[in-house]
Every structure is written in structure tokens, then in C-alpha cells.
Motif scaffolding. Structure first.
Motif, PDB file in Angstrom:
ATOM      1  N   GLU A 127       0.850  -1.180   0.000  1.00  0.00           N
ATOM      2  CA  GLU A 127       0.000   0.000   0.000  1.00  0.00           C
ATOM      3  C   GLU A 127       0.888   1.232   0.000  1.00  0.00           C
ATOM      4  OE1 GLU A 127      -2.267  -0.579   3.545  1.00  0.00           O
ATOM      5  OE2 GLU A 127      -3.832  -1.737   2.531  1.00  0.00           O
ATOM      6  N   HIS A 134      -2.648   8.511   5.389  1.00  0.00           N
ATOM      7  CA  HIS A 134      -3.774   8.011   4.606  1.00  0.00           C
ATOM      8  C   HIS A 134      -3.283   7.136   3.453  1.00  0.00           C
ATOM      9  CE1 HIS A 134      -5.113  11.847   6.449  1.00  0.00           C
ATOM     10  NE2 HIS A 134      -6.224  11.165   6.673  1.00  0.00           N
ATOM     11  N   THR A 136      -3.239   5.895  -0.165  1.00  0.00           N
ATOM     12  CA  THR A 136      -3.583   6.532  -1.437  1.00  0.00           C
ATOM     13  C   THR A 136      -3.517   5.575  -2.617  1.00  0.00           C
ATOM     14  OG1 THR A 136      -1.277   7.297  -1.601  1.00  0.00           O
ATOM     15  CG2 THR A 136      -2.887   8.826  -0.676  1.00  0.00           C
ATOM     16  N   ASN A 138      -2.972   0.997  -3.913  1.00  0.00           N
ATOM     17  CA  ASN A 138      -2.607  -0.402  -3.684  1.00  0.00           C
ATOM     18  C   ASN A 138      -1.817  -0.920  -4.878  1.00  0.00           C
ATOM     19  OD1 ASN A 138      -4.243  -0.527  -1.258  1.00  0.00           O
ATOM     20  ND2 ASN A 138      -6.028  -0.700  -2.591  1.00  0.00           N
ATOM     21  N   ASP A 155      -6.177   2.743  -7.160  1.00  0.00           N
ATOM     22  CA  ASP A 155      -6.607   3.646  -6.102  1.00  0.00           C
ATOM     23  C   ASP A 155      -7.087   2.825  -4.907  1.00  0.00           C
ATOM     24  OD1 ASP A 155      -5.972   5.808  -7.637  1.00  0.00           O
ATOM     25  OD2 ASP A 155      -8.021   6.226  -8.296  1.00  0.00           O
ATOM     26  N   PRO A 156      -7.310   3.462  -3.738  1.00  0.00           N
ATOM     27  CA  PRO A 156      -7.721   2.699  -2.546  1.00  0.00           C
ATOM     28  C   PRO A 156      -8.971   1.854  -2.741  1.00  0.00           C
ATOM     29  CG  PRO A 156      -7.039   4.896  -1.908  1.00  0.00           C
ATOM     30  CD  PRO A 156      -7.051   4.880  -3.408  1.00  0.00           C
ATOM     31  N   ASP A 157      -9.870   2.259  -3.657  1.00  0.00           N
ATOM     32  CA  ASP A 157     -11.085   1.471  -3.896  1.00  0.00           C
ATOM     33  C   ASP A 157     -10.907   0.494  -5.052  1.00  0.00           C
ATOM     34  OD1 ASP A 157     -10.936   3.239  -5.968  1.00  0.00           O
ATOM     35  OD2 ASP A 157     -12.973   4.028  -5.755  1.00  0.00           O
ATOM     36  N   ASP A 158      -9.644   0.205  -5.406  1.00  0.00           N
ATOM     37  CA  ASP A 158      -9.294  -0.743  -6.473  1.00  0.00           C
ATOM     38  C   ASP A 158      -9.738  -0.277  -7.857  1.00  0.00           C
ATOM     39  OD1 ASP A 158      -8.097  -2.393  -4.634  1.00  0.00           O
ATOM     40  OD2 ASP A 158      -9.843  -3.684  -4.379  1.00  0.00           O
ATOM     41  N   SER A 159      -9.925   1.028  -8.041  1.00  0.00           N
ATOM     42  CA  SER A 159     -10.271   1.570  -9.351  1.00  0.00           C
ATOM     43  C   SER A 159      -9.032   2.205  -9.982  1.00  0.00           C
ATOM     44  CB  SER A 159     -11.388   2.614  -9.226  1.00  0.00           C
ATOM     45  OG  SER A 159     -10.935   3.737  -8.477  1.00  0.00           O
TER      46      SER A 159
END
Length: 211
Positions: A127, A134, A136, A138, A155-159
Motif C-alpha cells: 500500500e 492516509h 492513497t 494499492n 486507487d484505494p477502492d481498487d479503481s
């Protein structure tokens, strides 16, 4: 003898009126959470966390991270993240058998982004954080036999997945400066072809000598 029911009925009606009157009695001040007209909120009270939110917004922005001297001895990797050149320093943690940590930066930038995670065999999962607090992004990748590692950064939401491709850096190898002009091609060592004669058409002279 028949007794009149008027008395009990009146008593019951009075009891009901008294009960209704009790329901309409004014509520104690502050019981509903709404301040009465002309009443001020007690000093130090924080309605709905407004003061805490204001204090958080008033905090100075986080300063960009600079290279950590402790990571200078870590193995270096150079390559690309998306279409940008990056350099990553990644080494093993001393307190976790499979833990790794380090930092990376984009070409031409003095600031770094921290990374930490695990390496399980040839699988890398880390990460990143651009402020040390925070998350930011992955990273998930695979190491090859030659030591290079490739995969995707999200991105953190896997997008917003971006490919990355890193290889061990050669000692002394540095990232190219951003926007650096390409070097002109080296001059050819082959002799230049002879110039065609004047009045030549298609490389052949159109002058006729003798008939």
C-alpha cells in the motif's frame, strides 16, 4: 332503586381531561435539544460537532514527504508506472518476516510516496501513502526470475488500475530528467554518396557526347 350513572360519567370525563392536560404541559427547558427563544448555547458546547469540523479544516496542509535516509541502502528499482518514469527503493522489514517497505518517486520530483506491505514468494502486495497517514493506493505484482517486478497500481477502492514495470537498477543509474530533450543522432561514419552531375535527370546525365 335505580342509581344515576351521571356522577361516575362526570368523574371519568374529568380524569380524561386531567390526563390530556398533563400531555400538553410545557417540556423542561433543553429536553428537546432545541434552545428556547433568547437562550444561548452554553460556552464550550459543540453543536453537531461543528467546532471539531472547523478545527480540522483549519489544520495546515500536510507537507510533502522527502526521501528517508534509512531507505538509501535498500535495493533500487527503476521503470514505469503508467506512462511515467519512477524509481522505487524497497527493502525487507526487520520486525516482520514477509514485510517490506520503502518509497518511490516520479522522475523530476523531489518528493516521495511511502510504500509498505508483504512479499509472499514471488507475489508483492503493498500500500502507498503520500502523507504517511492516509492510504492513497494499492500495488499488486509478481517478481520474475531476473528480479524485475510488474503488475498494477490501483486507487484505494481498487479503481483506476495502472500497469507498472520495474527492474533492478544498475549501480549509478539515475532517472532521466522530466522534459529532457532527446540527444541528436550520432553522425554517420559512412562516406557521403557523390553528387549527381548537373542537368541530370533521375541520376543520369541528359548531356549527349558525340553521335
Amino acid at each position: 332503586m335505580i342509581r344515576s350513572m351521571k356522577g361516575p360519567r362526570i368523574a371519568a370525563a374529568l380524569t380524561l381531561i386531567a390526563a390530556l392536560a398533563g400531555c400538553n404541559s410545557p417540556m423542561p427547558t433543553g429536553a428537546s435539544g432545541v434552545l428556547a427563544s433568547g437562550q444561548r448555547e452554553p460556552a464550550g458546547a459543540d453543536a453537531h460537532g461543528a467546532q471539531a469540523a472547523i478545527k480540522e479544516l483549519a489544520l495546515p496542509p500536510q507537507k510533502p514527504l522527502t526521501p528517508n535516509p534509512e531507505f538509501a541502502r535498500f535495493p533500487r528499482y527503476v521503470g514505469t508506472l503508467g506512462d511515467r518514469q519512477i524509481e522505487m527503493k524497497l527493502g525487507a522489514k526487520t520486525d516482520e518476516p514477509s514485510g517490506v517497505h520503502g518509497e518511490y518517486k516520479f522522475a523530476g520530483s523531489p518528493n516521495v510516496i511511502l510504500v509498505a506491505g508483504d512479499r509472499d514468494g514471488d507475489t508483492l502486495e503493498i500500500e502507498e501513502s503520500n502523507d504517511g497517514t492516509h492510504i492513497t493506493g494499492n500495488w499488486v505484482g509478481k517478481f520474475a526470475a531476473d528480479g524485475s517486478v510488474s503488475g498494477e497500481r490501483m486507487d484505494p477502492d481498487d479503481s483506476n488500475a495502472q500497469p507498472f514495470d520495474l527492474r533492478p537498477a544498475v549501480p549509478g543509474q539515475t532517472l532521466p530528467a522530466t522534459g529532457a530533450a532527446r540527444a541528436p543522432p550520432a553522425p554517420s561514419l559512412e562516406p557521403a554518396p557523390p553528387a549527381p552531375p548537373k542537368n541530370a535527370v533521375g541520376g543520369t546525365s541528359n548531356v549527349i557526347i558525340g553521335e
